[in-house]
Design a protein around this motif. Structure first.
Motif, PDB file in Angstrom:
ATOM      1  N   ALA A   1    -138.720   8.061 -47.321  1.00 41.98           N
ATOM      2  CA  ALA A   1    -138.259   8.100 -45.762  1.00 41.98           C
ATOM      3  C   ALA A   1    -137.013   9.021 -45.298  1.00 41.98           C
ATOM      4  O   ALA A   1    -137.269   9.459 -44.046  1.00 41.98           O
ATOM      5  CB  ALA A   1    -137.817   6.498 -45.171  1.00 41.98           C
ATOM      6  N   PHE A   2    -136.376   9.395 -46.138  1.00 37.64           N
ATOM      7  CA  PHE A   2    -135.201  10.199 -45.564  1.00 37.64           C
ATOM      8  C   PHE A   2    -135.291  11.558 -45.888  1.00 37.64           C
ATOM      9  O   PHE A   2    -134.348  12.457 -45.469  1.00 37.64           O
ATOM     10  CB  PHE A   2    -133.753   9.845 -46.117  1.00 37.64           C
ATOM     11  CG  PHE A   2    -133.490   8.102 -46.063  1.00 37.64           C
ATOM     12  CD1 PHE A   2    -133.249   7.625 -44.881  1.00 37.64           C
ATOM     13  CD2 PHE A   2    -133.745   7.303 -47.142  1.00 37.64           C
ATOM     14  CE1 PHE A   2    -133.008   6.351 -44.573  1.00 37.64           C
ATOM     15  CE2 PHE A   2    -133.537   5.985 -46.980  1.00 37.64           C
ATOM     16  CZ  PHE A   2    -133.107   5.463 -45.547  1.00 37.64           C
ATOM     17  N   ILE A   3    -136.302  11.814 -46.367  1.00 34.08           N
ATOM     18  CA  ILE A   3    -136.585  13.503 -46.727  1.00 34.08           C
ATOM     19  C   ILE A   3    -136.598  14.203 -45.449  1.00 34.08           C
ATOM     20  O   ILE A   3    -136.134  15.359 -45.273  1.00 34.08           O
ATOM     21  CB  ILE A   3    -137.707  13.509 -47.608  1.00 34.08           C
ATOM     22  CG1 ILE A   3    -137.620  13.184 -49.017  1.00 34.08           C
ATOM     23  CG2 ILE A   3    -138.339  15.134 -47.800  1.00 34.08           C
ATOM     24  CD1 ILE A   3    -138.650  13.205 -49.941  1.00 34.08           C
ATOM     25  N   PRO A   4    -137.382  13.935 -44.305  1.00 34.43           N
ATOM     26  CA  PRO A   4    -137.289  14.779 -43.317  1.00 34.43           C
ATOM     27  C   PRO A   4    -136.021  14.918 -42.506  1.00 34.43           C
ATOM     28  O   PRO A   4    -135.711  16.020 -42.131  1.00 34.43           O
ATOM     29  CB  PRO A   4    -138.328  13.865 -42.247  1.00 34.43           C
ATOM     30  CG  PRO A   4    -139.198  13.091 -43.389  1.00 34.43           C
ATOM     31  CD  PRO A   4    -138.487  12.867 -44.400  1.00 34.43           C
ATOM     32  N   MET A   5    -135.212  14.031 -42.456  1.00 35.13           N
ATOM     33  CA  MET A   5    -134.062  13.996 -41.902  1.00 35.13           C
ATOM     34  C   MET A   5    -132.967  14.998 -42.483  1.00 35.13           C
ATOM     35  O   MET A   5    -132.342  15.589 -41.949  1.00 35.13           O
ATOM     36  CB  MET A   5    -133.395  12.490 -41.916  1.00 35.13           C
ATOM     37  CG  MET A   5    -132.152  12.470 -40.992  1.00 35.13           C
ATOM     38  SD  MET A   5    -130.432  12.851 -42.231  1.00 35.13           S
ATOM     39  CE  MET A   5    -130.694  11.226 -43.429  1.00 35.13           C
ATOM     40  N   LEU A   6    -133.090  14.814 -43.957  1.00 32.58           N
ATOM     41  CA  LEU A   6    -132.220  15.951 -44.848  1.00 32.58           C
ATOM     42  C   LEU A   6    -132.567  17.146 -44.476  1.00 32.58           C
ATOM     43  O   LEU A   6    -131.829  18.055 -44.255  1.00 32.58           O
ATOM     44  CB  LEU A   6    -132.152  15.432 -46.169  1.00 32.58           C
ATOM     45  CG  LEU A   6    -131.676  14.151 -46.615  1.00 32.58           C
ATOM     46  CD1 LEU A   6    -132.261  13.600 -48.093  1.00 32.58           C
ATOM     47  CD2 LEU A   6    -130.138  13.904 -46.440  1.00 32.58           C
ATOM     48  N   MET A   7    -134.035  17.503 -44.547  1.00 33.28           N
ATOM     49  CA  MET A   7    -134.296  18.955 -44.284  1.00 33.28           C
ATOM     50  C   MET A   7    -134.164  19.385 -43.030  1.00 33.28           C
ATOM     51  O   MET A   7    -133.803  20.507 -42.790  1.00 33.28           O
ATOM     52  CB  MET A   7    -136.237  18.807 -44.709  1.00 33.28           C
ATOM     53  CG  MET A   7    -136.206  18.507 -46.244  1.00 33.28           C
ATOM     54  SD  MET A   7    -138.043  18.475 -46.600  1.00 33.28           S
ATOM     55  CE  MET A   7    -138.563  20.068 -46.269  1.00 33.28           C
ATOM     56  N   ASP A   8    -134.442  18.641 -42.221  1.00 36.54           N
ATOM     57  CA  ASP A   8    -134.073  18.810 -40.581  1.00 36.54           C
ATOM     58  C   ASP A   8    -132.664  19.183 -40.348  1.00 36.54           C
ATOM     59  O   ASP A   8    -132.334  20.326 -39.697  1.00 36.54           O
ATOM     60  CB  ASP A   8    -134.600  17.958 -39.797  1.00 36.54           C
ATOM     61  CG  ASP A   8    -136.198  17.837 -39.641  1.00 36.54           C
ATOM     62  OD1 ASP A   8    -136.999  18.665 -40.025  1.00 36.54           O
ATOM     63  OD2 ASP A   8    -136.891  16.892 -39.023  1.00 36.54           O
ATOM     64  N   THR A   9    -131.844  18.254 -40.720  1.00 42.01           N
ATOM     65  CA  THR A   9    -130.497  18.499 -40.509  1.00 42.01           C
ATOM     66  C   THR A   9    -129.959  19.736 -41.396  1.00 42.01           C
ATOM     67  O   THR A   9    -129.021  20.356 -40.867  1.00 42.01           O
ATOM     68  CB  THR A   9    -129.730  17.266 -41.022  1.00 42.01           C
ATOM     69  OG1 THR A   9    -129.941  16.163 -40.471  1.00 42.01           O
ATOM     70  CG2 THR A   9    -128.127  17.550 -40.751  1.00 42.01           C
ATOM     71  N   GLY A  10    -130.418  20.124 -42.375  1.00 39.97           N
ATOM     72  CA  GLY A  10    -129.948  21.189 -43.176  1.00 39.97           C
ATOM     73  C   GLY A  10    -130.522  22.526 -42.357  1.00 39.97           C
ATOM     74  O   GLY A  10    -129.718  23.352 -42.395  1.00 39.97           O
ATOM     75  N   GLY A  11    -131.891  22.367 -41.937  1.00 43.46           N
ATOM     76  CA  GLY A  11    -132.158  23.588 -41.339  1.00 43.46           C
ATOM     77  C   GLY A  11    -131.571  23.933 -40.060  1.00 43.46           C
ATOM     78  O   GLY A  11    -131.250  25.125 -39.804  1.00 43.46           O
ATOM     79  N   ASN A  12    -131.138  22.866 -39.226  1.00 45.58           N
ATOM     80  CA  ASN A  12    -130.305  22.861 -38.038  1.00 45.58           C
ATOM     81  C   ASN A  12    -128.747  23.498 -38.389  1.00 45.58           C
ATOM     82  O   ASN A  12    -128.797  24.232 -37.787  1.00 45.58           O
ATOM     83  CB  ASN A  12    -130.124  21.587 -37.161  1.00 45.58           C
ATOM     84  CG  ASN A  12    -131.689  21.046 -36.768  1.00 45.58           C
ATOM     85  OD1 ASN A  12    -132.568  21.824 -36.568  1.00 45.58           O
ATOM     86  ND2 ASN A  12    -131.683  19.697 -36.642  1.00 45.58           N
ATOM     87  N   CYS A  13    -128.368  23.177 -39.487  1.00 45.60           N
ATOM     88  CA  CYS A  13    -126.950  23.702 -39.761  1.00 45.60           C
ATOM     89  C   CYS A  13    -127.009  25.181 -40.129  1.00 45.60           C
ATOM     90  O   CYS A  13    -126.303  25.855 -39.585  1.00 45.60           O
ATOM     91  CB  CYS A  13    -126.412  23.013 -40.722  1.00 45.60           C
ATOM     92  SG  CYS A  13    -125.885  21.285 -40.456  1.00 45.60           S
ATOM     93  N   GLY A  14    -128.092  25.298 -41.027  1.00 41.77           N
ATOM     94  CA  GLY A  14    -128.367  26.894 -41.460  1.00 41.77           C
ATOM     95  C   GLY A  14    -128.429  27.815 -40.114  1.00 41.77           C
ATOM     96  O   GLY A  14    -128.134  28.666 -39.933  1.00 41.77           O
ATOM     97  N   SER A  15    -129.337  27.304 -39.172  1.00 46.11           N
ATOM     98  CA  SER A  15    -129.855  28.023 -37.851  1.00 46.11           C
ATOM     99  C   SER A  15    -128.504  28.359 -36.945  1.00 46.11           C
ATOM    100  O   SER A  15    -128.282  29.276 -36.545  1.00 46.11           O
ATOM    101  CB  SER A  15    -130.792  27.294 -37.066  1.00 46.11           C
ATOM    102  OG  SER A  15    -132.043  27.210 -37.901  1.00 46.11           O
ATOM    103  N   GLN A  16    -127.728  27.303 -36.880  1.00 45.59           N
ATOM    104  CA  GLN A  16    -126.223  27.462 -36.082  1.00 45.59           C
ATOM    105  C   GLN A  16    -125.494  28.459 -36.776  1.00 45.59           C
ATOM    106  O   GLN A  16    -124.900  29.318 -36.083  1.00 45.59           O
ATOM    107  CB  GLN A  16    -125.580  26.175 -36.178  1.00 45.59           C
ATOM    108  CG  GLN A  16    -126.228  25.059 -35.229  1.00 45.59           C
ATOM    109  CD  GLN A  16    -125.463  23.811 -35.242  1.00 45.59           C
ATOM    110  OE1 GLN A  16    -124.762  23.404 -35.957  1.00 45.59           O
ATOM    111  NE2 GLN A  16    -125.744  22.870 -34.052  1.00 45.59           N
ATOM    112  N   SER A  17    -125.335  28.295 -38.049  1.00 39.70           N
ATOM    113  CA  SER A  17    -124.445  29.222 -38.891  1.00 39.70           C
ATOM    114  C   SER A  17    -124.959  30.901 -38.528  1.00 39.70           C
ATOM    115  O   SER A  17    -124.323  31.721 -38.362  1.00 39.70           O
ATOM    116  CB  SER A  17    -124.492  28.962 -40.166  1.00 39.70           C
ATOM    117  OG  SER A  17    -123.651  29.944 -40.828  1.00 39.70           O
ATOM    118  N   SER A  18    -126.451  31.120 -38.754  1.00 35.80           N
ATOM    119  CA  SER A  18    -126.803  32.387 -38.759  1.00 35.80           C
ATOM    120  C   SER A  18    -126.977  32.932 -37.531  1.00 35.80           C
ATOM    121  O   SER A  18    -126.680  34.080 -37.324  1.00 35.80           O
ATOM    122  CB  SER A  18    -128.462  32.275 -39.075  1.00 35.80           C
ATOM    123  OG  SER A  18    -129.333  31.438 -38.218  1.00 35.80           O
TER     124      SER A  18
END
Length: 335
Positions: free
Chosen positions: A202-219
């Motif tokens: 159940a927590f896989i989407p949350m982890l992937m989305d949060t990681g993607g958002n952080c990577g996008s902010q940094s990039s």
């Protein structure tokens, strides 16, 4: 035989996104002209463009000697010669320079115009602030389209054919779809762990989305710095150190809130809550580092940094978050 201004300009190749494609014809004056003669000449021939603020003093073969602003002409005594009233430009452009460089220089030095000279220092044109604004707008639009995994287009949205829009999107969508097989392979590899602890799914989407958002902010932050000339490859260690600290602070805040949320509202055990929260913290830090590194590496290799923002960062961050998640689950939960 002495060449005319038009003959000099005819030998300048106009290609792609070079300065030669946007430069305008300047107002040129001889150095022995007096100020009142210069004003009279401007009255007679007018200004080629209302955005221009300078007249350019040229010598033989249109060699650039200096410039004098319209304001300077108005406040200087009429008998003063232009060679005594002119200022020397401290920045010039070459016709083959990139348009984005012109916009960056004008922004950095707060200039309204930049003269364009050839290899013999002959004046061949001028770039105005109006030109620079159009360049920055076009570059920003292209970067946004690339970051959204689309091929850039200069045509307005409503004027683009449906087929063209399809062709601009489908290559990246195919790439993203194929890259998703990597994340699917990771999940398949850890099927036994998921079967033993179904709550982890159940927590896989949350982890992937949060990681993607952080990577996008940094990039996005780094791509902007690269576009404005604030960052270069030599800045990489400082950028990594800054993003490492920023990511660590974000990771602590997100992990703490997530741990309390899981215990209070999700009804999972402390082991699962700790696993998910620790994975979240590690993912955020790594995503920040990946997001800031890929654009700098892309620029170093000669690619457009914006191209790296969407497909490659998303794929890497998703894979990293899943690997971290299942490794920590196997270690902390004994799966």
């Amino acid at each position: 035989m002495k060449k005319t201004f038009d003959e000099i300009r005819e030998n300048i190749p106009v290609t792609g996104d070079t300065v030669a494609a946007i430069m305008r014809q300047p107002v040129v004056l001889p150095p022995d002209f007096r100020v009142n003669e210069a004003i009279e000449r401007i009255r007679q021939v007018g200004l080629p463009d209302t955005q221009m603020n300078n007249c350019y003093v040229v010598g033989e073969e249109y060699t650039l000697l200096g410039l004098v602003s319209l304001r300077a002409l108005l406040v200087t005594r009429g008998g003063v010669r232009l060679k005594d009233a002119m200022a020397h430009p401290f920045i010039t452009l070459q016709p083959e320079d990139d348009q984005e460089l012109a916009a960056q220089l004008m922004q950095e030095y707060d200039l309204l115009e930049l003269p364009v000279v050839d290899g013999d220092n002959r004046l061949v044109g001028v770039v105005t602030a109006d030109d620079a604004m159009e360049v920055l707008q076009e570059e920003a639009t292209e970067d946004m389209e690339r970051m959204a995994a689309m091929m850039p287009s200069e045509a307005p949205y409503l004027e683009r054919p449906v087929v063209w829009v399809f062709l601009s999107r489908i290559p990246w969508l195919l790439l993203l779809m194929i890259s998703a097989t990597f994340t699917g392979g990771i999940i398949a590899h850890f099927e036994d762990a998921l079967a033993a602890q179904v709550a982890l799914t159940a927590f896989i989407p949350m982890l992937m989305d949060t990681g993607g958002n952080c990577g996008s902010q940094s990039s996005v932050t780094v791509i902007r710095g690269l576009s404005l000339g604030e960052l270069s490859f030599s800045s990489w260690p400082r950028v990594l150190w800054k993003e490492l600290r920023t990511g660590a602070l974000c990771a602590l805040a997100l992990a703490a809130v997530n741990y309390l949320r899981l215990l209070v509202f999700s009804g999972v055990g402390q082991g699962v809550a700790a696993t998910v929260s620790l994975t979240l913290a590690v993912t955020v830090v790594l995503a920040d580092l990946i997001g800031c590194s890929l654009p700098i590496l892309a620029r170093r290799l000669g690619f457009d940094p914006a191209v790296m923002a969407s497909p490659f960062i998303t794929t890497l961050v998703d894979a990293v978050s899943l690997l971290t998640y299942f490794r920590l689950a196997s270690w902390l939960l004994g799966l």
